[in-house]
Design a protein around this motif. Sequence first.
Motif, PDB file in Angstrom:
ATOM      1  N   ALA A   2       3.872  16.136   6.308  1.00  0.00           N
ATOM      2  CA  ALA A   2       3.962  14.946   7.145  1.00  0.00           C
ATOM      3  C   ALA A   2       4.673  13.837   6.384  1.00  0.00           C
ATOM      4  CB  ALA A   2       2.562  14.488   7.544  1.00  0.00           C
ATOM      5  N   VAL A   3       5.394  13.013   7.111  1.00  0.00           N
ATOM      6  CA  VAL A   3       6.067  11.877   6.485  1.00  0.00           C
ATOM      7  C   VAL A   3       5.571  10.601   7.135  1.00  0.00           C
ATOM      8  CG1 VAL A   3       8.132  13.116   5.778  1.00  0.00           C
ATOM      9  CG2 VAL A   3       8.022  12.101   8.053  1.00  0.00           C
ATOM     10  N   LEU A   4       5.881   9.501   6.479  1.00  0.00           N
ATOM     11  CA  LEU A   4       5.449   8.183   6.915  1.00  0.00           C
ATOM     12  C   LEU A   4       5.760   7.979   8.399  1.00  0.00           C
ATOM     13  CD1 LEU A   4       4.362   5.750   5.170  1.00  0.00           C
ATOM     14  CD2 LEU A   4       6.597   4.765   5.552  1.00  0.00           C
ATOM     15  N   ASP A  39       0.855  -1.180   0.000  1.00  0.00           N
ATOM     16  CA  ASP A  39       0.000   0.000   0.000  1.00  0.00           C
ATOM     17  C   ASP A  39       0.893   1.233   0.000  1.00  0.00           C
ATOM     18  OD1 ASP A  39      -1.742   2.006   0.484  1.00  0.00           O
ATOM     19  OD2 ASP A  39      -2.729   1.069   2.196  1.00  0.00           O
ATOM     20  N   LYS A  40       0.723   2.072  -0.986  1.00  0.00           N
ATOM     21  CA  LYS A  40       1.637   3.188  -1.150  1.00  0.00           C
ATOM     22  C   LYS A  40       1.211   4.427  -0.354  1.00  0.00           C
ATOM     23  CE  LYS A  40       4.255   1.604  -4.732  1.00  0.00           C
ATOM     24  NZ  LYS A  40       3.799   0.226  -4.620  1.00  0.00           N
ATOM     25  N   GLY A  41       0.146   4.288   0.432  1.00  0.00           N
ATOM     26  CA  GLY A  41      -0.396   5.467   1.099  1.00  0.00           C
ATOM     27  C   GLY A  41       0.517   6.009   2.191  1.00  0.00           C
ATOM     28  N   LEU A  42       0.137   7.168   2.716  1.00  0.00           N
ATOM     29  CA  LEU A  42       0.872   7.784   3.812  1.00  0.00           C
ATOM     30  C   LEU A  42       0.305   7.216   5.110  1.00  0.00           C
ATOM     31  CD1 LEU A  42       2.760  10.035   4.921  1.00  0.00           C
ATOM     32  CD2 LEU A  42       0.807  11.550   4.789  1.00  0.00           C
ATOM     33  N   HIS A  43       1.133   6.491   5.837  1.00  0.00           N
ATOM     34  CA  HIS A  43       0.665   5.866   7.074  1.00  0.00           C
ATOM     35  C   HIS A  43       1.021   6.742   8.266  1.00  0.00           C
ATOM     36  CE1 HIS A  43      -0.400   2.381   4.855  1.00  0.00           C
ATOM     37  NE2 HIS A  43       0.804   2.295   4.342  1.00  0.00           N
ATOM     38  N   PRO A  97     -13.548   5.792   7.293  1.00  0.00           N
ATOM     39  CA  PRO A  97     -12.918   6.715   6.355  1.00  0.00           C
ATOM     40  C   PRO A  97     -12.130   7.819   7.066  1.00  0.00           C
ATOM     41  CG  PRO A  97     -15.234   7.186   6.561  1.00  0.00           C
ATOM     42  CD  PRO A  97     -14.998   5.941   7.357  1.00  0.00           C
ATOM     43  N   VAL A  98     -11.127   8.300   6.382  1.00  0.00           N
ATOM     44  CA  VAL A  98     -10.433   9.510   6.784  1.00  0.00           C
ATOM     45  C   VAL A  98     -10.894  10.591   5.813  1.00  0.00           C
ATOM     46  CG1 VAL A  98      -8.212  10.637   7.044  1.00  0.00           C
ATOM     47  CG2 VAL A  98      -8.474   8.258   7.697  1.00  0.00           C
ATOM     48  N   ILE A  99     -11.395  11.681   6.368  1.00  0.00           N
ATOM     49  CA  ILE A  99     -12.100  12.651   5.551  1.00  0.00           C
ATOM     50  C   ILE A  99     -11.382  13.992   5.612  1.00  0.00           C
ATOM     51  CG2 ILE A  99     -14.256  13.948   5.393  1.00  0.00           C
ATOM     52  CD1 ILE A  99     -15.583  11.321   6.373  1.00  0.00           C
ATOM     53  N   TYR A 100     -11.205  14.573   4.441  1.00  0.00           N
ATOM     54  CA  TYR A 100     -10.628  15.901   4.375  1.00  0.00           C
ATOM     55  C   TYR A 100     -11.577  16.766   3.569  1.00  0.00           C
ATOM     56  CZ  TYR A 100      -7.443  19.674   3.113  1.00  0.00           C
ATOM     57  OH  TYR A 100      -6.871  20.911   2.931  1.00  0.00           O
ATOM     58  N   LYS A 101     -12.126  17.749   4.174  1.00  0.00           N
ATOM     59  CA  LYS A 101     -13.084  18.642   3.534  1.00  0.00           C
ATOM     60  C   LYS A 101     -14.210  17.850   2.860  1.00  0.00           C
ATOM     61  CE  LYS A 101      -9.882  22.471   2.815  1.00  0.00           C
ATOM     62  NZ  LYS A 101     -10.217  23.141   4.083  1.00  0.00           N
ATOM     63  N   GLY A 102     -14.681  16.845   3.565  1.00  0.00           N
ATOM     64  CA  GLY A 102     -15.826  16.087   3.064  1.00  0.00           C
ATOM     65  C   GLY A 102     -15.494  15.012   2.055  1.00  0.00           C
ATOM     66  N   ILE A 103     -14.205  14.878   1.723  1.00  0.00           N
ATOM     67  CA  ILE A 103     -13.824  13.884   0.725  1.00  0.00           C
ATOM     68  C   ILE A 103     -13.064  12.764   1.408  1.00  0.00           C
ATOM     69  CG2 ILE A 103     -12.388  13.496  -1.321  1.00  0.00           C
ATOM     70  CD1 ILE A 103     -12.966  16.466  -1.969  1.00  0.00           C
ATOM     71  N   ARG A 104     -13.396  11.563   1.047  1.00  0.00           N
ATOM     72  CA  ARG A 104     -12.721  10.415   1.630  1.00  0.00           C
ATOM     73  C   ARG A 104     -11.313  10.318   1.038  1.00  0.00           C
ATOM     74  NH1 ARG A 104     -14.908   4.581   2.977  1.00  0.00           N
ATOM     75  NH2 ARG A 104     -12.934   3.682   3.496  1.00  0.00           N
ATOM     76  N   VAL A 105     -10.310  10.463   1.868  1.00  0.00           N
ATOM     77  CA  VAL A 105      -8.940  10.470   1.352  1.00  0.00           C
ATOM     78  C   VAL A 105      -8.110   9.329   1.920  1.00  0.00           C
ATOM     79  CG1 VAL A 105      -8.899  12.960   0.951  1.00  0.00           C
ATOM     80  CG2 VAL A 105      -8.165  12.062   3.146  1.00  0.00           C
ATOM     81  N   PRO A 116      -2.095   8.158  -1.560  1.00  0.00           N
ATOM     82  CA  PRO A 116      -0.921   8.919  -2.008  1.00  0.00           C
ATOM     83  C   PRO A 116      -1.289  10.265  -2.635  1.00  0.00           C
ATOM     84  CG  PRO A 116      -0.795   6.653  -2.765  1.00  0.00           C
ATOM     85  CD  PRO A 116      -2.115   6.790  -2.097  1.00  0.00           C
ATOM     86  N   ALA A 117      -2.421  10.290  -3.335  1.00  0.00           N
ATOM     87  CA  ALA A 117      -2.783  11.525  -4.036  1.00  0.00           C
ATOM     88  C   ALA A 117      -3.074  12.660  -3.059  1.00  0.00           C
ATOM     89  CB  ALA A 117      -4.003  11.267  -4.922  1.00  0.00           C
ATOM     90  N   TYR A 118      -3.439  12.315  -1.808  1.00  0.00           N
ATOM     91  CA  TYR A 118      -3.809  13.358  -0.862  1.00  0.00           C
ATOM     92  C   TYR A 118      -2.774  13.525   0.243  1.00  0.00           C
ATOM     93  CZ  TYR A 118      -8.290  12.612  -3.116  1.00  0.00           C
ATOM     94  OH  TYR A 118      -9.279  12.477  -4.034  1.00  0.00           O
ATOM     95  N   ALA A 119      -1.678  12.801   0.120  1.00  0.00           N
ATOM     96  CA  ALA A 119      -0.691  12.810   1.203  1.00  0.00           C
ATOM     97  C   ALA A 119      -0.142  14.213   1.453  1.00  0.00           C
ATOM     98  CB  ALA A 119       0.440  11.843   0.876  1.00  0.00           C
ATOM     99  N   ASP A 120      -0.128  15.044   0.433  1.00  0.00           N
ATOM    100  CA  ASP A 120       0.455  16.378   0.622  1.00  0.00           C
ATOM    101  C   ASP A 120      -0.482  17.322   1.366  1.00  0.00           C
ATOM    102  OD1 ASP A 120      -1.374  16.458  -1.377  1.00  0.00           O
ATOM    103  OD2 ASP A 120      -0.226  17.767  -2.689  1.00  0.00           O
ATOM    104  N   ARG A 121      -1.667  16.843   1.764  1.00  0.00           N
ATOM    105  CA  ARG A 121      -2.571  17.707   2.543  1.00  0.00           C
ATOM    106  C   ARG A 121      -2.280  17.607   4.031  1.00  0.00           C
ATOM    107  NH1 ARG A 121      -6.281  18.885  -1.708  1.00  0.00           N
ATOM    108  NH2 ARG A 121      -4.946  18.250  -3.419  1.00  0.00           N
ATOM    109  N   VAL A 122      -1.430  16.709   4.411  1.00  0.00           N
ATOM    110  CA  VAL A 122      -1.154  16.513   5.838  1.00  0.00           C
ATOM    111  C   VAL A 122       0.184  17.164   6.167  1.00  0.00           C
ATOM    112  CG1 VAL A 122      -1.020  14.846   7.691  1.00  0.00           C
ATOM    113  CG2 VAL A 122      -2.343  14.317   5.659  1.00  0.00           C
ATOM    114  N   HIS A 123       0.167  18.019   7.176  1.00  0.00           N
ATOM    115  CA  HIS A 123       1.379  18.719   7.592  1.00  0.00           C
ATOM    116  C   HIS A 123       1.586  18.537   9.071  1.00  0.00           C
ATOM    117  CE1 HIS A 123       0.274  20.712   3.805  1.00  0.00           C
ATOM    118  NE2 HIS A 123       1.582  20.822   3.645  1.00  0.00           N
ATOM    119  N   SER A 124       2.727  19.019   9.533  1.00  0.00           N
ATOM    120  CA  SER A 124       3.017  18.802  10.949  1.00  0.00           C
ATOM    121  C   SER A 124       2.030  19.549  11.847  1.00  0.00           C
ATOM    122  CB  SER A 124       4.452  19.220  11.251  1.00  0.00           C
ATOM    123  OG  SER A 124       4.674  20.539  10.800  1.00  0.00           O
TER     124      SER A 124
END
Lengths: 430, 202
Positions: free
Chosen positions: A270-272, A164-168, A185-193, A216-224
């Motif tokens: 955020a990183v893995l 699984d290539k997602g951000l864990h 689900p993990v939801i960001y602005k109403g979208i399941r990411v 992976p497509a939404y991994a860049d929405r998570v920050h420290s």
Amino acid sequence: MSEPNGGLSQEEVPEAVVAGRHGFQIVWLVPIIAALVALALLYATFERRGKSIEITFADASGVDAGKTTVRYRDVVIGTVEEVRLSKDFSHIIVKAQIDENGERLLVGETSFWIERPRIGPKGISGLTTIVSGAYIAVDPGKLGGPLKRSFEGLADPPDLLKNDKGLHLTLTSMAGTLGLSQGSPVIYKGIRVGQVTSLKLGKPNTGATIQISIKPAYADRVHSHTHFWNSSGVDISASLQGIDVDIASIATALTGGVSFDTLGEVGKPAVLGDQFTLFDHEKDASREYRESRGLHILLRTPRLESVTDGDSILYRGAVVGRVLSHDLDENGRDILLRVQIDSRYATLVRENSVFWNASGIHSDLGFTGLHVQVSSLEALIKGAVAFATPDKPGKAVEAGALFDLAKESKGRWLKWSPLISLPPGETTAP
Amino acid sequence: MKRVICPRCGGVCGVPEEARKRLLCPGCKAPLTENSTPQNSISRVWALLIAAAILYVPANLLPIFDMELLGRPSSDTILGGIADLFGSGMWFVGAIVFLASIVIPLLKILGLGFLLISTSRLGSVQARLASTRLYRAIESIGPWSMIDVFVVSLTISLVQFGRLASFSPGPGAACFAMVVILTILAARSFDPHTLWAIPEEN
């Protein structure tokens, strides 16, 4: 029958025509072709049956010999041939045929588990499983390793699929994991990411640990500085302004969910494996951010009288801030209220501003009659702090400025009407 | 110079003594091989029969159909299907399928083989008569083996419900159809005259 007994003489009988050379008869091609076809079919069938493997399970409910399939990414790569008990009856041995395009998945770290019909977070995708029954799912290890023939089946689906290539990320929650389950689900602005991959109890006194995987497509929405909160269920909060019913979505009300958002400064991506705190409510999650904004000042009062955390700061009756917290000062003699003034209104607070407790009813029986002061109905019940700035405002104050909190207002304070221009536009903190 | 009667038009014609060639009736151009050179006819029957016997193996070992019912695939050989029928209590249907699919093709292949082997050793009239009866039985029973093929092909065209249920013929069905066709052809190619041929003296 070759002797004619009719009246025909030798000469009158026409001679048979020779059709062709005698030699190999074409009809003998038929068995040769038949043999080739038969061999080709048998070879193709038995070659394609692939490898036979054995998987041991603690229980194998829903697994039928000849019917249950082995699937990788929902593609059938094999069929269960036999289900039998082990010699000591302690577990079940499932024998499966893996066909040739699945053979390379049978490496050392490959794990197998029984995917049963699950109603819940997986939603509609489980529907076919409900009808078609359980199947054995495969999560291959690193490809290219030595092939194996016998495996131990997992009791439950693995926490993380190995490729699984997602951000864990790891979320910790002291309050627990109410309403969450694996697959929520993990939801960001109403979208399941993404989704919750596992729920575990951590060490004693560390609460629960929740593993999530962000696509992976939404991994860049998570920050420290991203904050996460549990958006499961229905959040009903009653206040004087009314009753607030907050349902993130019907889906999360039923299945639970984790939402996240980043307010203000984002910080590093955020990183893995990063750890975050899972808040119970969105309000808790965004409090830190909200409290970090605006002007922070301290109010000193000898007694905490009907003012509590969260009470409003009123300026001419309008809410411009709130009481964040209270504590005794270092001498234990006074109460210090930590107050936040929304950044837009920070300029209203000047060196010569006065603060008073606007809670409750202040009656003043004097020679001029009975004065009853009520700031607002909310202030009457909840408590509030009001302030005013003289007509000639002093210098602006810096964060941490200390003011005394008066017990009640003096009449002239209410008449002050200084001219202070506010910065335009920007909405205040929620 | 022998004389033979053309089996098709009934015309009489002369045949050279060394009858090792393929000969045609001068009138209707029908092959005369059956009468004149029994060896030729017999080798053709042998060829078809051996082909049928070869294909009989995959016809029984390979699945005759692949069925997918509610997402669960299953495939069954002829014997497996018969076992299922017996298992679910349908003795009559099971017996019919067993007869038509296993017994009859096998009897045909064995029977024709027996006829081919025994044809040169027949002596008494009774023996020839029995062999001729056996041949008639084999020839008339032939098409009945197609029952299985018909069942499969009808089911395929009827049971197509997309994801709910689908049905497709397996390689065994094609082999089985070929077995039936080849045994019919072999029976047709066998010339019963050879059962009555008088062994040549000296």
